[in-house]
Structures are given as structure tokens and as C-alpha cells.
Design a protein around this motif. Structure first.
Motif, PDB file in Angstrom:
ATOM      1  N   LYS A 109      -6.266 -15.397  -4.014  1.00  0.00           N
ATOM      2  CA  LYS A 109      -5.816 -16.338  -5.042  1.00  0.00           C
ATOM      3  C   LYS A 109      -4.958 -15.626  -6.089  1.00  0.00           C
ATOM      4  N   SER A 110      -5.407 -14.444  -6.534  1.00  0.00           N
ATOM      5  CA  SER A 110      -4.613 -13.790  -7.580  1.00  0.00           C
ATOM      6  C   SER A 110      -3.294 -13.247  -7.036  1.00  0.00           C
ATOM      7  N   GLN A 111      -3.251 -12.862  -5.756  1.00  0.00           N
ATOM      8  CA  GLN A 111      -1.962 -12.435  -5.189  1.00  0.00           C
ATOM      9  C   GLN A 111      -0.956 -13.593  -5.207  1.00  0.00           C
ATOM     10  N   ILE A 112      -1.442 -14.774  -4.872  1.00  0.00           N
ATOM     11  CA  ILE A 112      -0.549 -15.945  -4.848  1.00  0.00           C
ATOM     12  C   ILE A 112      -0.130 -16.301  -6.278  1.00  0.00           C
ATOM     13  N   GLU A 113      -1.122 -16.377  -7.150  1.00  0.00           N
ATOM     14  CA  GLU A 113      -0.840 -16.753  -8.542  1.00  0.00           C
ATOM     15  C   GLU A 113       0.155 -15.809  -9.189  1.00  0.00           C
ATOM     16  N   ALA A 114      -0.080 -14.503  -9.012  1.00  0.00           N
ATOM     17  CA  ALA A 114       0.694 -13.509  -9.753  1.00  0.00           C
ATOM     18  C   ALA A 114       2.163 -13.464  -9.336  1.00  0.00           C
ATOM     19  N   SER A 115       2.449 -13.734  -8.071  1.00  0.00           N
ATOM     20  CA  SER A 115       3.847 -13.603  -7.631  1.00  0.00           C
ATOM     21  C   SER A 115       4.554 -14.934  -7.413  1.00  0.00           C
TER      22      SER A 115
ATOM     23  N   ALA B  58       0.818  -1.221   0.000  1.00  0.00           N
ATOM     24  CA  ALA B  58       0.000   0.000   0.000  1.00  0.00           C
ATOM     25  C   ALA B  58       0.851   1.271   0.000  1.00  0.00           C
ATOM     26  N   TYR B  59       1.877   1.333   0.844  1.00  0.00           N
ATOM     27  CA  TYR B  59       2.606   2.602   0.996  1.00  0.00           C
ATOM     28  C   TYR B  59       3.808   2.722   0.069  1.00  0.00           C
ATOM     29  N   TYR B  60       4.347   1.604  -0.390  1.00  0.00           N
ATOM     30  CA  TYR B  60       5.551   1.658  -1.232  1.00  0.00           C
ATOM     31  C   TYR B  60       5.296   1.060  -2.611  1.00  0.00           C
ATOM     32  N   HIS B  61       4.008   0.876  -2.905  1.00  0.00           N
ATOM     33  CA  HIS B  61       3.567   0.512  -4.254  1.00  0.00           C
ATOM     34  C   HIS B  61       4.242  -0.732  -4.795  1.00  0.00           C
ATOM     35  N   GLU B  62       4.421  -1.721  -3.955  1.00  0.00           N
ATOM     36  CA  GLU B  62       4.998  -2.969  -4.432  1.00  0.00           C
ATOM     37  C   GLU B  62       3.958  -3.714  -5.263  1.00  0.00           C
ATOM     38  N   THR B  63       4.366  -4.161  -6.424  1.00  0.00           N
ATOM     39  CA  THR B  63       3.444  -4.834  -7.332  1.00  0.00           C
ATOM     40  C   THR B  63       3.733  -6.330  -7.357  1.00  0.00           C
ATOM     41  N   ALA B  64       2.824  -7.061  -7.950  1.00  0.00           N
ATOM     42  CA  ALA B  64       3.003  -8.506  -8.081  1.00  0.00           C
ATOM     43  C   ALA B  64       4.315  -8.822  -8.800  1.00  0.00           C
ATOM     44  N   GLU B  65       4.641  -8.011  -9.805  1.00  0.00           N
ATOM     45  CA  GLU B  65       5.873  -8.231 -10.589  1.00  0.00           C
ATOM     46  C   GLU B  65       7.128  -7.979  -9.757  1.00  0.00           C
ATOM     47  N   THR B  66       7.134  -6.870  -9.016  1.00  0.00           N
ATOM     48  CA  THR B  66       8.289  -6.564  -8.150  1.00  0.00           C
ATOM     49  C   THR B  66       8.466  -7.694  -7.149  1.00  0.00           C
TER      50      THR B  66
ATOM     51  N   GLN C 280     -13.071 -17.702  10.284  1.00  0.00           N
ATOM     52  CA  GLN C 280     -12.677 -16.959   9.071  1.00  0.00           C
ATOM     53  C   GLN C 280     -11.248 -17.324   8.662  1.00  0.00           C
ATOM     54  N   ALA C 281     -10.357 -17.433   9.653  1.00  0.00           N
ATOM     55  CA  ALA C 281      -8.967 -17.791   9.358  1.00  0.00           C
ATOM     56  C   ALA C 281      -8.913 -19.187   8.753  1.00  0.00           C
ATOM     57  N   GLN C 282      -9.563 -20.145   9.385  1.00  0.00           N
ATOM     58  CA  GLN C 282      -9.546 -21.524   8.892  1.00  0.00           C
ATOM     59  C   GLN C 282     -10.110 -21.603   7.468  1.00  0.00           C
ATOM     60  N   GLU C 283     -11.219 -20.897   7.238  1.00  0.00           N
ATOM     61  CA  GLU C 283     -11.848 -20.938   5.913  1.00  0.00           C
ATOM     62  C   GLU C 283     -10.870 -20.458   4.835  1.00  0.00           C
ATOM     63  N   MET C 284     -10.207 -19.334   5.112  1.00  0.00           N
ATOM     64  CA  MET C 284      -9.268 -18.800   4.117  1.00  0.00           C
ATOM     65  C   MET C 284      -8.025 -19.678   3.994  1.00  0.00           C
ATOM     66  N   HIS C 285      -7.511 -20.160   5.111  1.00  0.00           N
ATOM     67  CA  HIS C 285      -6.309 -21.000   5.056  1.00  0.00           C
ATOM     68  C   HIS C 285      -6.570 -22.289   4.267  1.00  0.00           C
ATOM     69  N   ALA C 286      -7.748 -22.874   4.467  1.00  0.00           N
ATOM     70  CA  ALA C 286      -8.102 -24.089   3.721  1.00  0.00           C
ATOM     71  C   ALA C 286      -8.207 -23.766   2.233  1.00  0.00           C
ATOM     72  N   PHE C 287      -8.765 -22.590   1.927  1.00  0.00           N
ATOM     73  CA  PHE C 287      -8.868 -22.170   0.525  1.00  0.00           C
ATOM     74  C   PHE C 287      -7.469 -21.983  -0.087  1.00  0.00           C
ATOM     75  N   ILE C 288      -6.580 -21.349   0.673  1.00  0.00           N
ATOM     76  CA  ILE C 288      -5.206 -21.137   0.187  1.00  0.00           C
ATOM     77  C   ILE C 288      -4.530 -22.486  -0.068  1.00  0.00           C
ATOM     78  N   ARG C 289      -4.723 -23.407   0.870  1.00  0.00           N
ATOM     79  CA  ARG C 289      -4.086 -24.719   0.694  1.00  0.00           C
ATOM     80  C   ARG C 289      -4.652 -25.432  -0.532  1.00  0.00           C
ATOM     81  N   SER C 290      -5.944 -25.294  -0.771  1.00  0.00           N
ATOM     82  CA  SER C 290      -6.507 -25.972  -1.948  1.00  0.00           C
ATOM     83  C   SER C 290      -6.038 -25.288  -3.231  1.00  0.00           C
ATOM     84  N   THR C 291      -5.828 -23.972  -3.171  1.00  0.00           N
ATOM     85  CA  THR C 291      -5.288 -23.248  -4.331  1.00  0.00           C
ATOM     86  C   THR C 291      -3.883 -23.754  -4.654  1.00  0.00           C
ATOM     87  N   VAL C 292      -3.090 -23.953  -3.623  1.00  0.00           N
ATOM     88  CA  VAL C 292      -1.726 -24.473  -3.809  1.00  0.00           C
ATOM     89  C   VAL C 292      -1.794 -25.906  -4.350  1.00  0.00           C
TER      90      VAL C 292
END
Ligand code: PGA
Length: 251
Positions: free
Chosen positions: A145-151, A101-109, A183-195
Motif C-alpha cells: 500500500k505504501s509503495q503505491i501511495e508514495a509513488s 534494491a540494487y540501484y537504490h530507486e526511491t519512491a520519489e525518484t 496469495q496472489a488473489q488476496e493481494m491483488h484484491a487488496f491492491i484493487r481496494s486500495t486503488v
């Protein structure tokens, strides 16, 4: 490979003397204690070498909070992954929402930073997470998902296997508004399935996924008891040993 990890993120707090004192105190507190997780502290760059030389690095891993996206050269003010590694640090936090947010780091960087970190045998703690509006409009799964995919998803499986993920909902960082354990478990399980979809179940099962965002001594146990929550990235509560130790001991 999958480990429980409690990592402190000091952010831009503590001068060198204060930071060294905190690191020494933590080192003392851990002496002779059996804990069921790896302990990491993410310090400002200027603390790294002193802290790494002072603590028992077999008990406390030292992390930088960023590194450059270039190898070396005329990049005034930047600190390379090789420089971080040369201090004795073993980890680097990358893609923290404050840097995005503050230093404009992008998926590519971030992709470049991850590669350089791995080239220098540093373990990236790669942060992902949605802002409040994204959660309220139910885009949080897509965003993460797109943050993980992109970088990360261009990495070969072996390299991906060295990454630690940290899910940090931005609305929970420094706000005192922790995600619920559900909420944490739901997202973590989703992240693991994405991986798993990209690299297979074995790689996914071996990935450590940390939760970050107002985690503290009172909510750590409940958060960590979830099957897909492998630890925490801790900001505010990592700045005092009496607040950080109970989180470590929550495992
Ligand atoms: P917090 O920060 O624990 O102070 O919410 C977490 C982080 O930003 O890593």
C-alpha cells in the motif's frame, strides 16, 4: 480499459542479435493466432529500436525496463522517457524490485519517472511487492500500500488510469517459489481496494494488475483464473518462445 496482459521482462539477458532473434520468433509464433491478452516484451534499451521496427507492434508492445527521472541534459549513462518513446516502445517497466534494491530507486525518484513516462505517452508497468521478512512479519499489505501511495497517489485520476500495476513478491522472483493462486488473489484484491479508496471503484475496476514472480507455463492458468489477476510480468520464462507462448495462451 482493463486488459489482460502478458509482459516479458528480459532483464539483462540477450545481446542484440539474440534478442532480435527471440523477438522475431515470438512474432512468428503469434502470427495468425488469436490470443486473449496483450503481449509485451521488455528488452534492454539498446534492443528497443531494432525490436520495435521488426515485430508487428500491433501484436507485440515493446517496453523499456527503466527510464531516467530527468527530462534531458548532463546525466551521463541515463536514457530519458522521450528517448524510449522515440524508439517505438509503448511501455516502460518502473520500480522493479531489482532496481529498488540494487540501484537504490526511491519512491520519489519513481514518482518522477512515472510522470515523465506518462508525459511521453508511455504506459508505466509499475512494480510493487514485499520481501520475505515483510511477509513473514505480516507487513506485506502495508508495504505494498505504501509503495503505491508514495509513488502514484499524487496522480490525478485520469493519469492513474493509464498505469498498469505489477504485484511481484520479491521472495518469488527468480526463486521458483511462486505465490499461490490464493496469495496472489488476496493481494491483488487488496491492491484493487486500495486503488478504489483513492480513485473510486470505476478506476479500480479498470486497472490491470499483473502478477510476477516465477510465473511459468505450469502455474499461469491457475494464477490468471483469479478474478483480480489480469496477467503476468514474466522474467525467466520470457526468454524462450516455447516457454513464453504457453503463458500467453493460458488466457
Ligand atoms: P521471474 O521474474 O519470472 O524470473 O521470477 C519476474 C520479474 O522479475 O519480473
Amino acid at each position: 480499459m482493463r486488459k489482460n496482459i502478458v509482459a516479458g521482462n528480459w532483464k539483462m539477458n540477450m545481446n542484440l542479435q539474440e534478442g532480435l532473434e527471440l523477438a522475431k520468433e515470438l512474432n512468428e509464433a503469434l502470427k495468425g493466432k488469436t490470443v486473449n491478452c496483450d503481449v509485451v516484451i521488455g528488452t534492454p534499451f539498446i534492443h528497443l529500436a531494432t525490436v520495435a521496427a521488426t515485430v508487428d507492434t500491433s501484436r507485440i508492445g515493446v517496453a523499456a525496463q527503466n527510464c531516467a527521472d530527468k527530462v534531458s541534459g548532463a546525466y551521463t549513462g541515463e536514457v530519458s522517457a522521450a528517448m524510449v518513446a522515440s524508439t517505438g516502445a509503448k511501455y516502460v517497466i518502473l520500480g522493479h524490485s531489482e532496481r529498488r534494491a540494487y540501484y537504490h530507486e526511491t519512491a520519489e525518484t519513481l514518482k518522477a519517472k512515472v510522470t515523465l513516462a506518462l508525459d511521453n505517452a508511455l504506459t508505466p508497468i509499475f512494480c510493487i511487492g514485499e520481501v520475505l521478512e515483510e511477509r513473514e512479519s505480516e507487513k506485506h499489505f502495508d508495504v505494498v500500500k505504501s509503495q503505491i501511495e508514495a509513488s502514484l497517489f499524487d496522480l490525478p485520476a485520469e493519469a492513474f488510469g493509464k498505469i498498469v500495476l505489477a504485484y511481484e513478491p520479491v521472495w518469488a522472483i527468480g526463486t521458483g517459489k511462486t505465490a499461490t493462486a490464493a496469495q496472489a488473489q488476496e493481494m491483488h484484491a487488496f491492491i484493487r481496494s486500495t486503488v478504489a479508496q483513492r480513485y473510486g471503484q470505476e478506476v479500480a475496476d479498470n486497472t490491470s494488475i499483473l502478477y510476477g514472480g516465477s510465473a511459468n507455463a505450469s502455474n499461469a492458468k491457475e494464477l490468471f483464473s483469479n478474478p483480480d489477476v489480469d496477467g503476468g510480468l514474466i522474467g525467466g520464462a520470457s526468454l524462450a518462445v516455447d516457454k513464453f507462448m504457453p503463458i500467453i495462451e493460458a488466457f
